[in-house]
Design a protein around this motif. Structure first.
Motif, PDB file in Angstrom:
ATOM      1  N   SER A   1       0.840  -1.191   0.000  1.00  0.00           N
ATOM      2  CA  SER A   1       0.000   0.000   0.000  1.00  0.00           C
ATOM      3  C   SER A   1       0.879   1.247   0.000  1.00  0.00           C
ATOM      4  CB  SER A   1      -0.923   0.006   1.218  1.00  0.00           C
ATOM      5  OG  SER A   1      -0.168   0.065   2.404  1.00  0.00           O
ATOM      6  N   GLN A   2       0.254   2.349  -0.380  1.00  0.00           N
ATOM      7  CA  GLN A   2       0.994   3.599  -0.494  1.00  0.00           C
ATOM      8  C   GLN A   2       0.992   4.363   0.827  1.00  0.00           C
ATOM      9  OE1 GLN A   2      -1.722   2.866  -2.345  1.00  0.00           O
ATOM     10  NE2 GLN A   2      -0.893   2.308  -4.347  1.00  0.00           N
ATOM     11  N   THR A   3       2.096   5.019   1.085  1.00  0.00           N
ATOM     12  CA  THR A   3       2.251   5.816   2.303  1.00  0.00           C
ATOM     13  C   THR A   3       2.940   7.113   1.941  1.00  0.00           C
ATOM     14  OG1 THR A   3       2.586   3.744   3.521  1.00  0.00           O
ATOM     15  CG2 THR A   3       3.065   5.788   4.682  1.00  0.00           C
ATOM     16  N   ILE A   4       2.511   8.176   2.587  1.00  0.00           N
ATOM     17  CA  ILE A   4       3.129   9.478   2.364  1.00  0.00           C
ATOM     18  C   ILE A   4       3.627  10.029   3.699  1.00  0.00           C
ATOM     19  CG2 ILE A   4       0.834  10.572   2.388  1.00  0.00           C
ATOM     20  CD1 ILE A   4       2.014  12.721   0.509  1.00  0.00           C
ATOM     21  N   HIS A   5       4.852  10.510   3.701  1.00  0.00           N
ATOM     22  CA  HIS A   5       5.491  11.016   4.919  1.00  0.00           C
ATOM     23  C   HIS A   5       5.843  12.481   4.740  1.00  0.00           C
ATOM     24  CE1 HIS A   5       6.052   6.861   6.302  1.00  0.00           C
ATOM     25  NE2 HIS A   5       6.452   6.569   5.081  1.00  0.00           N
ATOM     26  N   GLN A   6       5.742  13.213   5.824  1.00  0.00           N
ATOM     27  CA  GLN A   6       6.200  14.600   5.842  1.00  0.00           C
ATOM     28  C   GLN A   6       7.003  14.834   7.113  1.00  0.00           C
ATOM     29  OE1 GLN A   6       2.049  16.511   4.528  1.00  0.00           O
ATOM     30  NE2 GLN A   6       3.679  18.034   4.716  1.00  0.00           N
ATOM     31  N   TRP A   7       8.082  15.601   6.986  1.00  0.00           N
ATOM     32  CA  TRP A   7       8.796  16.028   8.173  1.00  0.00           C
ATOM     33  C   TRP A   7       9.486  17.349   7.937  1.00  0.00           C
ATOM     34  CZ3 TRP A   7      10.251  11.677   5.439  1.00  0.00           C
ATOM     35  CH2 TRP A   7      11.501  11.715   4.814  1.00  0.00           C
ATOM     36  N   PRO A   8       9.656  18.088   9.032  1.00  0.00           N
ATOM     37  CA  PRO A   8       9.234  17.723  10.386  1.00  0.00           C
ATOM     38  C   PRO A   8       7.737  17.904  10.584  1.00  0.00           C
ATOM     39  CG  PRO A   8      10.130  19.931  10.367  1.00  0.00           C
ATOM     40  CD  PRO A   8      10.305  19.401   8.959  1.00  0.00           C
ATOM     41  N   ALA A   9       7.234  17.450  11.704  1.00  0.00           N
ATOM     42  CA  ALA A   9       5.815  17.607  12.006  1.00  0.00           C
ATOM     43  C   ALA A   9       5.502  19.031  12.425  1.00  0.00           C
ATOM     44  CB  ALA A   9       5.392  16.624  13.101  1.00  0.00           C
ATOM     45  N   THR A  10       6.406  19.619  13.194  1.00  0.00           N
ATOM     46  CA  THR A  10       6.256  21.011  13.612  1.00  0.00           C
ATOM     47  C   THR A  10       7.596  21.719  13.496  1.00  0.00           C
ATOM     48  OG1 THR A  10       6.695  20.496  15.929  1.00  0.00           O
ATOM     49  CG2 THR A  10       4.397  20.492  15.243  1.00  0.00           C
ATOM     50  N   LEU A  11       7.527  23.021  13.284  1.00  0.00           N
ATOM     51  CA  LEU A  11       8.747  23.797  13.089  1.00  0.00           C
ATOM     52  C   LEU A  11       8.487  25.233  13.508  1.00  0.00           C
ATOM     53  CD1 LEU A  11      11.627  23.443  11.936  1.00  0.00           C
ATOM     54  CD2 LEU A  11      10.710  24.103   9.702  1.00  0.00           C
ATOM     55  N   VAL A  12       9.385  25.775  14.311  1.00  0.00           N
ATOM     56  CA  VAL A  12       9.330  27.189  14.692  1.00  0.00           C
ATOM     57  C   VAL A  12      10.617  27.832  14.208  1.00  0.00           C
ATOM     58  CG1 VAL A  12       9.133  28.851  16.569  1.00  0.00           C
ATOM     59  CG2 VAL A  12       7.941  26.646  16.720  1.00  0.00           C
ATOM     60  N   GLN A  13      10.466  28.842  13.353  1.00  0.00           N
ATOM     61  CA  GLN A  13      11.635  29.458  12.732  1.00  0.00           C
ATOM     62  C   GLN A  13      11.564  30.982  12.860  1.00  0.00           C
ATOM     63  OE1 GLN A  13      13.786  26.838  12.251  1.00  0.00           O
ATOM     64  NE2 GLN A  13      14.242  27.466  10.139  1.00  0.00           N
ATOM     65  N   PRO A  14      12.701  31.638  12.998  1.00  0.00           N
ATOM     66  CA  PRO A  14      12.700  33.107  13.018  1.00  0.00           C
ATOM     67  C   PRO A  14      12.555  33.665  11.609  1.00  0.00           C
ATOM     68  CG  PRO A  14      14.942  32.272  13.274  1.00  0.00           C
ATOM     69  CD  PRO A  14      14.042  31.083  13.291  1.00  0.00           C
ATOM     70  N   VAL A  15      12.011  34.875  11.557  1.00  0.00           N
ATOM     71  CA  VAL A  15      11.920  35.582  10.274  1.00  0.00           C
ATOM     72  C   VAL A  15      13.311  35.704   9.654  1.00  0.00           C
ATOM     73  CG1 VAL A  15      11.453  37.835   9.234  1.00  0.00           C
ATOM     74  CG2 VAL A  15       9.852  36.880  10.880  1.00  0.00           C
ATOM     75  N   GLY A  16      13.406  35.461   8.362  1.00  0.00           N
ATOM     76  CA  GLY A  16      14.675  35.595   7.663  1.00  0.00           C
ATOM     77  C   GLY A  16      15.488  34.322   7.594  1.00  0.00           C
TER      78      GLY A  16
END
Lengths: 114, 116
Positions: A1-16
């Motif tokens: 079966s097909q599976t789709i992954h994404q990472w990271p799950a959460t991300l906090v980044q500064p402007v720029g």
């Protein structure tokens, strides 16, 4: 079966700061791949789609770019993040055969730009 | 131009009652129609689709949708709502003629709230 992954799950980044979000699909070949953004509120905005390696179509001019270095890998990038880039980023794939025309979504990445 | 409308931002239903989430569409050719559900902080899950054939389409979790060509509608229905059905529901359309690489156009979503 097909599976789709994404990472990271959460991300906090500064402007720029730069951004790299990754999406990979398993169990299928030559899928169409999509990047969407869902801002607070709910609506889905199609950002990029790809029908093959190295083939990227942009739907909305913006601070982001996409690449497809391998058949089942789709990357969303930015050189310098803006506050307005905050949101929930969803990757999706669409195949052929019995799954023709149905897009299937990954779990998403929550990006907060401060 | 293709478009899809979900006229209700929110639908409130008591558990055990039937539910309907509305969707209307506009395409130049034959429509391909989809319903997705999204739980908080999760990706969209495919519920059902209409490509051709019977106007009543059955999908996951007891949901069904009725395609009405004359009213250009594709309303999502369930005979008896569950509290666990509370989520955000998206209708989507694709032009069956294959324009725009077959990309989907999504509605703005309808929040379904099922109270015990």
């Amino acid at each position: 079966s097909q599976t789709i992954h994404q990472w990271p799950a959460t991300l906090v980044q500064p402007v720029g700061s730069p951004l790299s979000l990754e999406c990979t699909v398993e169990g299928t070949s030559n899928p169409n791949l999509y990047w969407y953004r869902q801002a607070a509120g709910r609506g889905l905005q199609l950002l990029f789609y790809s029908v093959g390696i190295g083939q990227i179509s942009s739907e909305v001019p913006q601070n982001l770019s996409a690449s497809r270095p391998q058949d089942r890998q789709f990357i969303l990038s930015s050189k310098k993040l803006l506050l307005s880039d905050s949101g929930f980023y969803l990757c999706a794939w669409r195949g052929g055969g019995s799954t023709l025309d149905t897009q299937y979504f990954g779990p998403g990445t929550r990006l907060t730009v401060l | 131009a293709q478009s899809v409308a979900q006229p209700e931002d929110q639908v409130n239903v008591a558990e055990g009652n039937p539910l309907t989430v509305k969707c209307t569409y506009s395409v130049s050719g034959n429509p391909y129609l989809f319903w997705y559900v999204q739980y908080p902080n999760r990706g969209l899950q495919f519920l059902l689709k209409y490509i051709t054939g019977d106007n009543l389409v059955k999908g996951s979790y007891g949901f069904e949708a009725e395609f009405n060509k004359s009213q250009t509608s594709f309303h999502l229905k369930k005979p008896s709502a569950l509290v666990s059905d509370s989520a955000l529901y998206f209708c989507a359309v694709r032009d069956g003629g294959g324009g725009s690489q077959g990309n989907l156009i999504f509605g703005k979503g309808t929040k379904l709230s099922v109270k015990p």
